[in-house]
Design an enzyme around this catalytic site. Structure first.
Site, short mmCIF file in Angstrom:
data_model
loop_
_atom_site.label_atom_id
_atom_site.label_comp_id
_atom_site.label_asym_id
_atom_site.label_seq_id
_atom_site.Cartn_x
_atom_site.Cartn_y
_atom_site.Cartn_z
N SER A 160 0.84 -1.19 0.00
CA SER A 160 0.00 0.00 0.00
C SER A 160 0.88 1.26 0.00
O SER A 160 1.67 1.45 -0.94
CB SER A 160 -0.95 -0.06 1.19
OG SER A 160 -2.02 0.84 1.02
N ASP A 212 -10.17 -5.58 -3.15
CA ASP A 212 -9.61 -4.54 -2.27
C ASP A 212 -10.41 -3.26 -2.46
O ASP A 212 -10.42 -2.69 -3.54
CB ASP A 212 -8.14 -4.37 -2.69
CG ASP A 212 -7.41 -3.28 -1.93
OD1 ASP A 212 -8.07 -2.41 -1.32
OD2 ASP A 212 -6.16 -3.32 -1.97
N HIS A 264 -7.39 -6.07 1.06
CA HIS A 264 -6.19 -5.23 1.28
C HIS A 264 -5.36 -5.67 2.49
O HIS A 264 -4.33 -5.08 2.77
CB HIS A 264 -6.67 -3.78 1.47
CG HIS A 264 -5.59 -2.74 1.30
ND1 HIS A 264 -5.06 -2.43 0.06
CD2 HIS A 264 -4.97 -1.91 2.18
CE1 HIS A 264 -4.14 -1.47 0.20
NE2 HIS A 264 -4.06 -1.13 1.47
#
Lengths: 287, 287
Positions: free
Chosen positions: A154, A231, A265
């Site tokens: 991320s 996600d 995620h």
């Protein structure tokens, strides 16, 4: 050992997961970092490859080492793994704890140029100079400076990508889970860049993987990108791997994008595919 | 589905790690439990083995599912894994939050007989009757009631051992990481048993694996015990696997004790050896 203080040491998969703290001159505060020393590090007569792992928003150095299960694969391949924290700690700048996506635990692996952030929020130089050099000097009997890779998740995926693109040759391999690929054009990135860098969008380009890859002219490099299809941040266009893939293709930089059906995620997703990432890095770092 | 409320669902290793909540009649409160449905559960035309996993002091249903990495092995073997919480939640009994080793998150998998604990602290019946039956009925299309095993860690290792010994035949396989093996004679156990059961030591014997194994006369069973040699609670004699091993040998119950050099009490240790435990259970449950 070079001003390092041992915070914890736990045996896992035959090696040791350690956490150290040290005084950072770039960040002007005390920082933790993790280092996994695989069983092959014992004795110290072989120099091993290293992978830096950069975490995402809200994380510390703890999340990856306790939730991803990477140690199994680091032990199998004989790779040292280093994980920094995600921002300066304890420096108390006004507004640094107001939101989860800016300030504390949201350093974005860049060097801030705007007051009041510019004196401490220098995660780019901290990672790529101070910590990088510290690992090579403090663990010089174990690590091979010529075989260092980087990965992240991320915000940390963004950090891995910009670090490899801004510092040609410093990292030999790179991969990213659900990276923020074009921060200049997504809400998280716009907020962070406006806060840390100000309004000058030319400066933003220096910390945006999609912009950086267009002018990359370092050693050959393949970007290995991973993305869960379920996600929600991907669906909300915070991540935008397709834009980075298009930029890579426009300049002939090899890129792999694996989209994983049904995955989100979190570390459940990362733990499922971390073995593939270690295989990818090992193939390059142990070639 | 039978009063179950889905709290979360995340894809991992091709299956889904889910958390549900439900109203427990035994505990008179709302409880969470985790269930991992491996990829083989999809479609629902094969009935799969189940392993119950019991966590230790201070834990909820979250620790094991986020830190052990068990899902890889559950997916490889095609095993459903269920994890209850470690005590009643939100019932507010005076003194229930005063210490980390008694009351909240320290239910010891027994049925308290002493006031004020006896009306809610019934983790023994909750686990072995209410939750056991709930899993079989709510997931009846996926789980095979004839192939159920149990494992646990520390207080949960104690829980796994007493559950299998008190309920002959209900669990076909059992293993334990760093279990509290003889609670009647260690500080944690004495505190818990005194608080939940009172001063009558004959009653303590009904919830102590070392005592229970001496009178076990159910189906053949092998106890698979695991212990880190650098575990400070082992060194402080909270765990005492050797006493349980001696009791097993005195009555001819097969027992395996693996002592792991250099490993401590944490999930780093569990994650290193969880694959071996799944192999052990799979060999029995899939025979």
């Amino acid at each position: 050992m070079d001003g390092l203080e041992l915070v914890s040491s736990n045996k896992i998969y035959g090696g040791f997961q350690k956490v150290y703290s040290h005084e950072s001159s770039e960040l002007k505060c005390k920082m933790n970092f993790s280092i996994y020393l695989p069983p092959q590090a014992e004795g110290g007569d072989t120099k091993l490859p290293v992978i830096f792992y950069l975490s995402g928003l809200t994380c510390t150095e703890q999340n990856f080492i306790s939730k991803s299960g990477f140690q199994r694969y680091a032990a199998e391949h004989g790779i040292v793994v280093v994980g920094p924290d995600t921002s300066p700690r304890g420096v108390k700048i006004q507004g640094d704890d107001k939101s989860w996506d800016f300030g504390i635990s949201a350093g974005f692996y860049l060097d801030a140029s705007k007051e009041p952030w510019s004196s401490n929020y220098r995660m780019g130089s901290y990672l790529n100079k101070e910590l990088y050099d510290l690992i090579i000097s403090a663990f010089g009997n174990v690590v091979d400076p010529a075989r260092i890779g980087i990965m992240g998740h991320s915000m940390g995926g963004h950090g891995a990508l910009i670090s490899v693109l801004r510092n040609p040759g410093q990292y030999k391999s790179v991969s990213a889970f659900a990276p923020i690929c074009n921060p200049s054009t997504c809400p998280w990135g716009v907020k962070a860049f406006t806060g840390y860098l100000g309004e000058n969008k030319n400066e933003w380009k220096e910390w945006d993987a999609t912009e950086l890859v267009k002018k990359y002219n370092g050693p050959p490099l393949t970007l290995f990108l991973d993305q869960g299809a379920a996600d929600k941040f991907y669906i909300e266009k915070q991540l935008q791997p397709e834009i980075l893939v298009e930029a890579c293709r426009s300049v002939g930089v090899p890129v792999i994008l694996n989209v994983r059906d049904g995955y989100d995620h979190l570390y459940y997703y990362i733990s499922t595919f971390i073995a593939e990432h270690f295989d990818f890095h090992a193939k390059i770092l142990k070639a």
